[in-house]
Design a protein around this motif. Structure first.
Motif, PDB file in Angstrom:
ATOM      1  N   ASP A   1      86.932  88.510 -18.679  1.00 61.22           N
ATOM      2  CA  ASP A   1      87.335  87.140 -18.346  1.00 61.22           C
ATOM      3  C   ASP A   1      88.792  87.017 -17.901  1.00 61.22           C
ATOM      4  O   ASP A   1      89.149  86.080 -17.196  1.00 61.22           O
ATOM      5  N   GLY A   2      89.625  87.966 -18.346  1.00 62.74           N
ATOM      6  CA  GLY A   2      91.024  87.954 -17.896  1.00 62.74           C
ATOM      7  C   GLY A   2      91.111  88.271 -16.411  1.00 62.74           C
ATOM      8  O   GLY A   2      91.810  87.596 -15.652  1.00 62.74           O
ATOM      9  N   PHE A   3      90.378  89.298 -15.988  1.00 61.66           N
ATOM     10  CA  PHE A   3      90.336  89.635 -14.560  1.00 61.66           C
ATOM     11  C   PHE A   3      89.738  88.465 -13.778  1.00 61.66           C
ATOM     12  O   PHE A   3      90.198  88.136 -12.684  1.00 61.66           O
ATOM     13  N   ALA A   4      88.704  87.855 -14.344  1.00 63.56           N
ATOM     14  CA  ALA A   4      88.047  86.735 -13.660  1.00 63.56           C
ATOM     15  C   ALA A   4      89.032  85.577 -13.474  1.00 63.56           C
ATOM     16  O   ALA A   4      89.133  85.006 -12.380  1.00 63.56           O
ATOM     17  N   ALA A   5      89.795  85.257 -14.526  1.00 61.14           N
ATOM     18  CA  ALA A   5      90.762  84.149 -14.437  1.00 61.14           C
ATOM     19  C   ALA A   5      91.834  84.451 -13.399  1.00 61.14           C
ATOM     20  O   ALA A   5      92.244  83.576 -12.624  1.00 61.14           O
ATOM     21  N   TRP A   6      92.242  85.710 -13.362  1.00 59.34           N
ATOM     22  CA  TRP A   6      93.261  86.106 -12.374  1.00 59.34           C
ATOM     23  C   TRP A   6      92.701  85.930 -10.955  1.00 59.34           C
ATOM     24  O   TRP A   6      93.362  85.381 -10.064  1.00 59.34           O
ATOM     25  N   MET A   7      91.466  86.364 -10.745  1.00 56.68           N
ATOM     26  CA  MET A   7      90.842  86.213  -9.419  1.00 56.68           C
ATOM     27  C   MET A   7      90.642  84.739  -9.067  1.00 56.68           C
ATOM     28  O   MET A   7      90.799  84.338  -7.913  1.00 56.68           O
ATOM     29  N   GLU A   8      90.270  83.938 -10.051  1.00 56.44           N
ATOM     30  CA  GLU A   8      90.074  82.501  -9.785  1.00 56.44           C
ATOM     31  C   GLU A   8      91.393  81.864  -9.341  1.00 56.44           C
ATOM     32  O   GLU A   8      91.419  81.060  -8.403  1.00 56.44           O
ATOM     33  N   ASN A   9      92.478  82.220 -10.017  1.00 53.28           N
ATOM     34  CA  ASN A   9      93.789  81.690  -9.619  1.00 53.28           C
ATOM     35  C   ASN A   9      94.167  82.157  -8.221  1.00 53.28           C
ATOM     36  O   ASN A   9      94.713  81.396  -7.418  1.00 53.28           O
ATOM     37  N   HIS A  10      93.841  83.417  -7.969  1.00 54.04           N
ATOM     38  CA  HIS A  10      94.142  83.974  -6.640  1.00 54.04           C
ATOM     39  C   HIS A  10      93.343  83.217  -5.567  1.00 54.04           C
ATOM     40  O   HIS A  10      93.861  82.893  -4.496  1.00 54.04           O
ATOM     41  N   ALA A  11      92.095  82.920  -5.870  1.00 53.70           N
ATOM     42  CA  ALA A  11      91.246  82.180  -4.922  1.00 53.70           C
ATOM     43  C   ALA A  11      91.833  80.791  -4.644  1.00 53.70           C
ATOM     44  O   ALA A  11      91.883  80.347  -3.491  1.00 53.70           O
ATOM     45  N   ARG A  12      92.300  80.129  -5.703  1.00 56.51           N
ATOM     46  CA  ARG A  12      92.908  78.802  -5.516  1.00 56.51           C
ATOM     47  C   ARG A  12      94.130  78.896  -4.606  1.00 56.51           C
ATOM     48  O   ARG A  12      94.355  78.034  -3.759  1.00 56.51           O
ATOM     49  N   GLU A  13      94.899  79.959  -4.777  1.00 53.26           N
ATOM     50  CA  GLU A  13      96.083  80.149  -3.925  1.00 53.26           C
ATOM     51  C   GLU A  13      95.678  80.281  -2.464  1.00 53.26           C
ATOM     52  O   GLU A  13      96.340  79.772  -1.572  1.00 53.26           O
TER      53      GLU A  13
END
Ligand code: OFO
Length: 166
Positions: A37-49
């Motif tokens: 879930d940590g990797f997932a949260a990082w990717m989600e933030n990256h997607a928002r960017e």
């Protein structure tokens, strides 16, 4: 007003930024299925960017009295053999974004569009940071290798650290 060439190229980049977000959301979804879930949260933030990057082009097109035209977005990959394979793809993708941004700068310079050169400078600087952040995570994953507890701790760290703001 933007030249036809720049308008077309900026529209393509706007779509590509949204495509980047789409890829990272697909990676996030896969990381969720892996209980990372940590990797997932990082990717989600990256997607928002990436969506904000697309919006920057969208806004700029209208600031320069031109218009936005959205292109097709290809279906992204949905599974990866390993977490490191997904992160490596993200790193390769960021290098491709950098290459495209530099091409846009060259186009704007050739067209003597100084306002667009100035607009693109933000992306030039942003790509230095984007590549650095993804490379740092990729490098640490290479160090961890197949050591599962190492991956677990990296995941926890991504969940709670500033790296999730990538
Ligand atoms: Fe990841 O920088 Fe935009 O695409």
């Amino acid at each position: 007003m933007l030249s036809k060439k720049i308008q077309k190229a900026f529209n393509e980049q706007m779509t590509f930024e949204l495509y980047s977000g789409y890829i990272y959301m697909s990676m996030a979804a896969w990381f969720r299925t892996q209980n990372l879930d940590g990797f997932a949260a990082w990717m989600e933030n990256h997607a928002r960017e990436e969506v904000t990057h697309g919006m920057k082009f969208y806004t700029y097109l209208y600031d320069r009295l031109s218009s936005a035209e959205f292109g097709a977005i290809a279906k992204p990959k949905t599974t990866w053999k390993s977490p490191i394979e997904a992160v490596k793809q993200a790193f390769d993708h960021e290098q491709e974004v950098t290459r495209r941004i530099h091409e846009l700068v060259e186009l704007a310079e050739n067209e003597k569009d100084h306002a667009s050169v100035s607009f693109l400078q933000w992306f030039v600087d942003e790509q230095v940071e984007e590549e650095q952040v993804v490379d740092e995570i990729y490098s640490r994953m290479q160090l961890v290798g197949d050591f599962k507890p190492g991956l677990f701790f990296l995941d926890r760290e991504l969940a709670s650290s500033g790296a999730s703001q990538a």
